[in-house]
Design an enzyme around this catalytic site. Structure first.
Site, PDB file in Angstrom:
ATOM      1  CB  CYS A 180      -0.935  -0.052   1.091  1.00 29.19           C
ATOM      2  SG  CYS A 180      -2.178  -1.371   1.118  1.00 29.19           S
ATOM      3  N   GLY A 222      -1.311  -1.447   6.103  1.00 27.04           N
ATOM      4  CA  GLY A 222      -1.075  -2.476   7.497  1.00 27.04           C
ATOM      5  C   GLY A 222      -2.243  -3.259   7.848  1.00 27.04           C
ATOM      6  CD  GLU A 262      16.944 -13.214  -7.400  1.00 31.70           C
ATOM      7  OE1 GLU A 262      16.497 -13.714  -6.568  1.00 31.70           O
ATOM      8  OE2 GLU A 262      16.966 -12.241  -7.771  1.00 31.70           O
ATOM      9  CG  HIS A 298      20.126 -36.993  -3.492  1.00 26.56           C
ATOM     10  ND1 HIS A 298      20.486 -38.127  -2.934  1.00 26.56           N
ATOM     11  CD2 HIS A 298      21.174 -36.442  -3.505  1.00 26.56           C
ATOM     12  CE1 HIS A 298      22.038 -38.253  -2.626  1.00 26.56           C
ATOM     13  NE2 HIS A 298      22.339 -37.048  -3.314  1.00 26.56           N
ATOM     14  CE  LYS A 340      11.384  -2.697  -5.326  1.00 25.64           C
ATOM     15  NZ  LYS A 340      11.888  -4.016  -5.731  1.00 25.64           N
TER      16      LYS A 340
HETATM   17  C1  F6R Z   1      11.790 -10.766  -5.361  1.00 27.04           C
HETATM   18  C2  F6R Z   1      11.839  -9.779  -4.424  1.00 27.04           C
HETATM   19  C3  F6R Z   1      11.428 -10.264  -3.019  1.00 27.04           C
HETATM   20  C4  F6R Z   1      12.052  -9.073  -2.210  1.00 27.04           C
HETATM   21  C5  F6R Z   1      11.846  -9.414  -0.619  1.00 27.04           C
HETATM   22  C6  F6R Z   1      12.436  -8.694   0.513  1.00 27.04           C
HETATM   23  O1  F6R Z   1      12.225 -10.061  -6.531  1.00 27.04           O
HETATM   24  O2  F6R Z   1      11.935  -8.547  -4.624  1.00 27.04           O
HETATM   25  O3  F6R Z   1      11.603 -11.509  -3.011  1.00 27.04           O
HETATM   26  O4  F6R Z   1      13.528  -9.641  -2.308  1.00 27.04           O
HETATM   27  O5  F6R Z   1      10.233  -9.247  -0.636  1.00 27.04           O
HETATM   28  O6  F6R Z   1      12.360  -7.540   0.220  1.00 27.04           O
HETATM   29  P1  F6R Z   1      13.406  -6.594   1.078  1.00 27.04           P
HETATM   30  O7  F6R Z   1      14.648  -6.616   0.463  1.00 27.04           O
HETATM   31  O8  F6R Z   1      12.657  -5.101   0.686  1.00 27.04           O
HETATM   32  O9  F6R Z   1      13.194  -6.992   2.509  1.00 27.04           O
END
Ligand code: F6R
Length: 642
Positions: free
Chosen positions: A2, A113, A511, A534, A637
């Protein structure tokens, strides 16, 4: 998760910056545009003008709100709030979108939140006659705020001073009283038609920063919410209420006790958060990687092999006594931690564990004052990591935060911080932050090795010299990515991809798989190549694409030979093998359908190069499938809820 924006500026009639008096709206929309990476289930704004509160909100991406605003414009206004949502309570509908307007249309509230005690609060409010239009916990908090506001005397009579102290008046007081009652994590922001020109916010365990302007002030979930207008920012502490007007900012705790925030200058500007002509932020951020690594290295050694990590404010004597390191992180950041484990253990001989933050405190971990906790977080706001760091501190551990976001919560709550200088990362899938995180953990590892005498100065100098060459090598990988882009585009019908790696190549494989999952919505798994027989080898059938990260044949060559054997094993069972190998490694050619070469480097530094083709592969494949690589579905994000 958010995105929140708040704005208090000049009254429309005197608004010199906008002939239409739409400055508030412009600021809110720009802020939401920049914060959309935090969630894109819905977007909404509320402004306070001559006609009181006017609110518009729409489910879906910001573009839907913009269409709504153009067909149904709002009046000129000096104050407003805006929200872009990642749904928690209640689905991504118009009704559940923020702002929530209550109190007969006079009060607008937005929230980030989860309010954990919303259920009993709602039951009480229903019992006293309130009805609810949405399924959100936010509307409960908004309704409670309205009720408390109405219960306070208009003129503040009865309060200790006989009138409301400070600029926030009745709304700020109501916010303090409500915040005292809420459990969980929240940033709540409100504006009321009866107090035009004022925006009030409360924060606990959820991000909020203040932007200081000239005749206007701002609130944002992070500084990108107002970076177009000011680089002067103020950090807020936990459990604080902040009130902004056009020319004042006032901070208190939840009980009205005045508090101070730390003012700082944001070290990047609006241009750094633009696409710069690239088709997506992700493409731009992949291209930013040479710079992200170079900036993270900058100024941190004296050229003679001595590391100077001035920000690391933990007494060197204490660091010398550390007998265990635990790296805490989630997702991509945790993979950076897994890469770091190999380097730190090799250089410092300190046992190093890597733990997903959300698992850490529930397993009764063994942590004491000789444990060094290294948290890794791009955003510095990931709730799981924040909670794990707090827990570790309670057990007496020293905590270092590796973080990309100045002013964020995790570094503030840690004993020390080592910033990665990758610049703002806007695409939801992390790329440049990952390489910068690996770089920072390597600096930390070398610093500990220097301090504890595990490596000679000359050895550290050599590693630093090699690290310094990495940015140019990353640039080479990007410049030579045409072939992997073509391959990715040709694979848009692929249903599943396996990734294999050993040693530091194992987290790189994971990754690579994560990038493909989150961007192209393709099933992908990263395995330790040695684990294959395995179990996972049963997945291999005719044509199954397998991407293999091959270590340098110059390094631990038993490792190289073993990975080559693993390629042969999957190929013998029909796999289509795609290999990332070091320049000059001709031995892999006969075992691979496709080989992509990366420049020579040492084994431990190879992840800084080998990851890049995997990022590009996922980006191209997702683009070929027509997906939005900057805003993958269901994600956001900065994961600020547990
Ligand atoms: C994947 C990605 C997420 C973040 C994870 C941690 O591309 O961006 O897996 O790495 O949510 O986020 P931070 O680094 O902001 O704690």
């Amino acid at each position: 998760m958010c995105g929140i924006v708040g704005y208090a500026g000049t009254a429309p009639a005197q608004d010199a910056s906008s002939s239409t008096g739409q400055r508030a709206l412009e600021v809110l929309v720009e802020g939401l545009r920049r914060l959309e990476y935090r969630g894109y289930d819905s977007a909404g704004i509320a402004v306070v003008g001559a006609n009181g509160i006017e609110m518009r909100k729409k489910s879906g991406k910001l573009v839907n709100l913009l269409e709504e605003l153009s067909s149904n414009p709002v009046s000129a206004a000096s104050t407003g709030i805006g929200h872009t949502r990642w749904a928690t309570h209640g689905g991504p509908t118009d009704a559940n979108a923020h702002p929530h307007v209550v109190d007969g249309g006079a009060l607008a509230v937005i929230h980030n939140g989860i309010i954990e005690n919303y259920s009993p609060l709602k039951a009480d409010l229903v019992a006293s006659g309130h009805t609810f239009l949405s399924a959100t916990d936010t509307e409960v908090a908004a309704t409670l705020l309205a009720e408390v506001f109405r219960g306070l005397p208009e003129d503040g009579a009865g309060s200790s001073e006989g009138a409301y102290a400070g600029i926030g008046g009745r709304l700020a007081q109501a916010m303090q009283l409500v915040a005292q009652q809420l459990e969980g994590a929240f940033t709540l922001v409100a504006t009321h038609a009866e107090e035009p020109g004022v925006v009030v916010a409360a924060r606990r365990n959820s991000p909020l920063v203040v932007g200081l302007g000239d005749g206007e002030n701002f609130l944002g979930s992070d500084v990108s919410g107002f970076i177009d207008y000011t680089r002067r920012a103020v950090e807020l502490g936990q459990n604080q209420v902040v009130t902004i007007t056009a020319d004042q900012v006032e901070i208190t705790d939840f009980f009205g006790v005045p508090a101070e925030g730390r003012e700082y200058l944001v070290d990047w500007d609006a241009a750094a958060a633009k696409k710069d002509g690239f088709a997506s932020f992700m493409e731009k951020e992949i291209n930013d990687q040479p710079d992200a690594v170079a900036q993270t290295l900058l100024g941190r050694n004296d050229g003679a092999g001595n590391l100077t990590l001035d920000e690391l404010r933990i007494d060197p004597a204490v660091l010398k006594t550390i007998n265990k390191i635990i790296v805490l992180a989630c997702g991509t950041s945790a993979y950076a931690g897994q890469v770091a484990k190999y380097a730190i253990e090799h250089w410092c001989r300190i046992p190093t564990e890597v733990e997903l933050s959300h698992e850490f405190r529930y397993r009764d971990p063994i942590v004491d004052e000789r444990t060094l906790i290294v948290s890794i977080s791009q955003s510095g706001e990931t709730m799981d990591t924040l909670m794990a760091v707090r827990y570790a501190r309670e057990q007496g551990a020293k905590t270092v935060s590796i973080c990309n976001t100045n002013g964020s919560t995790i570094p503030r709550e840690s004993d020390a911080v080592l910033y990665t200088h990758a610049g703002p990362e806007i695409a939801v899938a992390s790329t440049k932050a990952f390489l910068a995180q690996i770089t920072a953990t390597y600096l930390l590892g070398l610093y500990l090795a220097q301090l504890r005498g595990n490596l000679f100065q000359g050895q550290i100098k050599d590693i630093l010299a090699e690290l310094a060459k990495t940015p140019a090598k990353i640039a080479t990988v990007i410049a030579n990515s045409g072939q992997i882009r073509d391959l990715a585009r040709s694979m848009s019908e692929t249903r599943t991809v396996l990734f294999l790696g050993r040693h530091v190549g194992y987290p790189v494989a994971m990754e690579g798989a994560l990038k493909l999952k989150e961007l192209a919505y393709i099933h992908a798994e990263g395995f330790a190549a040695g684990e294959l027989k395995h179990g996972p080898i049963a997945l291999i059938e005719e044509g199954q694409p397998v991407i293999v990260v091959v270590p340098s044949p110059r390094g631990r060559d038993s490792l190289h030979a073993k990975v080559v054997s693993n390629i042969q094993e999957v190929r013998a069972r029909g796999a289509m093998t795609i290999v990332i190998a070091e320049e000059g490694d001709e031995s892999v050619r006969e075992h691979a359908e496709h080989v992509f070469y990366i420049p020579e480097t040492s084994t431990l530094l190879a992840p800084l190069l080998a990851t890049v083709p995997l990022q590009i592969f996922a980006l191209e494949l997702a683009t070929a499938k027509g997906y939005d690589v900057d805003q993958p579905r269901n994600l956001a994000k900065s994961v600020t809820v547990e």
